[in-house]
Design an enzyme around this catalytic site. Structure first.
Site, short mmCIF file in Angstrom:
data_model
loop_
_atom_site.label_atom_id
_atom_site.label_comp_id
_atom_site.label_asym_id
_atom_site.label_seq_id
_atom_site.Cartn_x
_atom_site.Cartn_y
_atom_site.Cartn_z
N GLU A 40 -13.60 -32.90 -15.77
CA GLU A 40 -13.01 -33.79 -16.78
C GLU A 40 -13.82 -35.08 -16.89
O GLU A 40 -13.96 -35.64 -17.98
CB GLU A 40 -11.53 -34.05 -16.43
CG GLU A 40 -10.69 -32.81 -16.71
CD GLU A 40 -9.54 -32.60 -15.74
OE1 GLU A 40 -9.08 -33.56 -15.11
OE2 GLU A 40 -9.10 -31.43 -15.61
N GLU A 82 -15.51 -25.53 -9.22
CA GLU A 82 -14.41 -25.42 -10.17
C GLU A 82 -14.94 -24.89 -11.49
O GLU A 82 -15.45 -25.67 -12.32
CB GLU A 82 -13.77 -26.80 -10.41
CG GLU A 82 -13.19 -27.42 -9.17
CD GLU A 82 -12.06 -28.39 -9.49
OE1 GLU A 82 -10.95 -28.18 -8.96
OE2 GLU A 82 -12.26 -29.33 -10.27
N ASN A 116 -5.44 -32.79 -6.42
CA ASN A 116 -5.92 -33.72 -7.44
C ASN A 116 -4.79 -33.90 -8.44
O ASN A 116 -4.56 -33.06 -9.30
CB ASN A 116 -7.18 -33.14 -8.11
CG ASN A 116 -7.66 -34.01 -9.26
OD1 ASN A 116 -7.17 -35.13 -9.47
ND2 ASN A 116 -8.62 -33.50 -10.02
N TRP A 117 -4.09 -35.02 -8.30
CA TRP A 117 -2.90 -35.25 -9.14
C TRP A 117 -3.28 -35.64 -10.56
O TRP A 117 -2.41 -35.74 -11.43
CB TRP A 117 -2.02 -36.33 -8.51
CG TRP A 117 -1.40 -35.95 -7.20
CD1 TRP A 117 -1.52 -34.74 -6.54
CD2 TRP A 117 -0.55 -36.76 -6.37
NE1 TRP A 117 -0.82 -34.77 -5.36
CE2 TRP A 117 -0.20 -36.00 -5.24
CE3 TRP A 117 -0.05 -38.06 -6.47
CZ2 TRP A 117 0.61 -36.49 -4.22
CZ3 TRP A 117 0.77 -38.56 -5.46
CH2 TRP A 117 1.10 -37.78 -4.35
N LYS A 118 -4.56 -35.92 -10.80
CA LYS A 118 -5.03 -36.35 -12.12
C LYS A 118 -4.18 -37.53 -12.62
O LYS A 118 -3.76 -38.36 -11.81
CB LYS A 118 -5.04 -35.15 -13.08
CG LYS A 118 -5.84 -33.97 -12.49
CD LYS A 118 -6.16 -32.86 -13.46
CE LYS A 118 -6.93 -31.77 -12.74
NZ LYS A 118 -7.34 -30.66 -13.61
N SER A 136 -6.76 -23.28 -11.24
CA SER A 136 -5.55 -22.46 -11.28
C SER A 136 -5.21 -21.83 -9.93
O SER A 136 -4.71 -20.70 -9.87
CB SER A 136 -5.66 -21.39 -12.37
OG SER A 136 -5.77 -22.01 -13.65
N GLY A 166 -6.71 -25.51 -15.24
CA GLY A 166 -5.53 -25.75 -16.07
C GLY A 166 -5.25 -24.65 -17.08
O GLY A 166 -4.45 -24.83 -17.99
N HIS A 210 -15.87 -34.54 -11.29
CA HIS A 210 -14.91 -33.54 -11.77
C HIS A 210 -15.28 -33.15 -13.20
O HIS A 210 -15.78 -33.99 -13.97
CB HIS A 210 -13.49 -34.11 -11.72
CG HIS A 210 -12.45 -33.08 -11.98
ND1 HIS A 210 -12.10 -32.69 -13.26
CD2 HIS A 210 -11.71 -32.32 -11.14
CE1 HIS A 210 -11.19 -31.74 -13.19
NE2 HIS A 210 -10.93 -31.50 -11.91
P1 13P Z 1 -5.61 -26.73 -11.93
O1 13P Z 1 -5.28 -26.35 -10.51
O2 13P Z 1 -4.49 -27.38 -12.65
O3 13P Z 1 -6.25 -25.59 -12.68
O4 13P Z 1 -6.74 -27.88 -11.84
C1 13P Z 1 -7.84 -27.67 -11.03
C2 13P Z 1 -8.57 -28.95 -10.90
O5 13P Z 1 -9.15 -29.43 -11.85
C3 13P Z 1 -8.54 -29.62 -9.60
O6 13P Z 1 -9.47 -30.66 -9.56
#
Ligand code: 13P
Length: 255
Positions: A100, A170, A12-14, A216, A176, A98
């Site tokens: 977010e 998650e 997930n490159w966000k 993470s 993050g 997600h």
């Molecule tokens: P990180 O791997 O940066 O913690 O993010 C996880 C995530 O939100 C994947 O969708």
């Protein structure tokens, strides 16, 4: 006993990278996908870069997914992306709900449910995300919160539809932050999710659904997560932005 479920590792490159970086990262993953041939690899770039990423992975087994979509097939929804548009480009997956999206953009289980139905109707495989906050975990509410999210997000889906989707667990406190759930913490919630899927569909269907862990995940913690019986892959954020790191994680699941 080996799992009947093919592992799935998604990046997930966000909201990161530019077009040329997106293209070269996708090309690097595609060129080295055989390092993790037993796993399915999925890249989820920003929507504007889906097309160059799809081109870069075209002659490889790597799949591509959106990070979000609207629940309607077309219409007056300025700025939104319709499920058939993702299909039209060549996407197979879409991340839904997600944390977010849930916390920053107000997506509720009802919204996620409408999107999951729309994704399945369009022929996309939804990756439905669930997970508790730190406060909820510390209050001993992880099981209740995750159960409610799974039930709410998948409400009204048939057993066959549930059998087609992917779940990503998650924990919000691990996203993050560099704080990964221990393999035991993750396994406990994955097993719970599978039991909930069993009640919504059937134990046979639940045994087929792939449940990814996200939060993470790094090359150096992926193997112990991959060793857990109900962890069927990873949804990777930060570490998916570097080909070496993403492939290191992919190898832990499918090398
Ligand atoms: P990180 O791997 O940066 O913690 O993010 C996880 C995530 O939100 C994947 O969708």
């Amino acid at each position: 006993m080996s799992s009947p479920r093919r592992k799935i590792v998604a990046g997930n490159w966000k909201m990161n990278l530019d077009r040329s970086q997106a293209r070269s990262l996708a090309a690097a993953v595609a060129a080295r996908s055989s390092e993790a041939a037993a796993a399915e690899l999925v890249l989820c770039p920003p929507a504007l870069y889906l097309d160059p990423v799809l081109e870069a992975v075209a002659h490889s087994p790597v799949s591509v997914g959106g990070q979000n979509m609207h629940d309607k097939a077309s219409g007056a929804f300025t700025g939104e992306i319709a499920p058939p548009m993702l299909i039209d480009l060549g996407c197979r997956y879409v991340i839904l709900g997600h944390s977010e999206r849930r916390t920053l953009f107000g997506e509720t289980d009802t919204v996620v449910n409408a999107k999951a139905r729309a994704a399945l109707a369009a022929g996309l495989t939804p990756i439905v995300c669930v997970g508790e906050t730190l406060q909820e975990r510390e209050a001993g509410r992880t099981g209740d919160v995750v159960t409610a999210q799974v039930r709410g997000s998948l409400a009204g889906l048939s057993a066959a539809e549930i059998g087609r989707l992917v779940i990503a667990y998650e924990p919000v406190w691990a996203i993050g932050t560099g704080k990964v759930a221990t393999p035991e913490q993750a396994q406990e919630v994955h097993a719970l999710i599978r039991r909930v899927l069993g009640t919504l569909a059937s134990p046979e269907v639940a045994a087929k659904v792939r449940i990814q862990y996200g939060g993470s995940v790094k090359p150096d913690n992926a193997a112990e997560l991959a060793a857990q019986p109900d962890i069927d892959g990873a949804l990777v954020g930060g570490a998916s932005l570097k080909a070496d790191d993403f492939l290191g994680i992919a190898r832990a699941f499918g090398g």
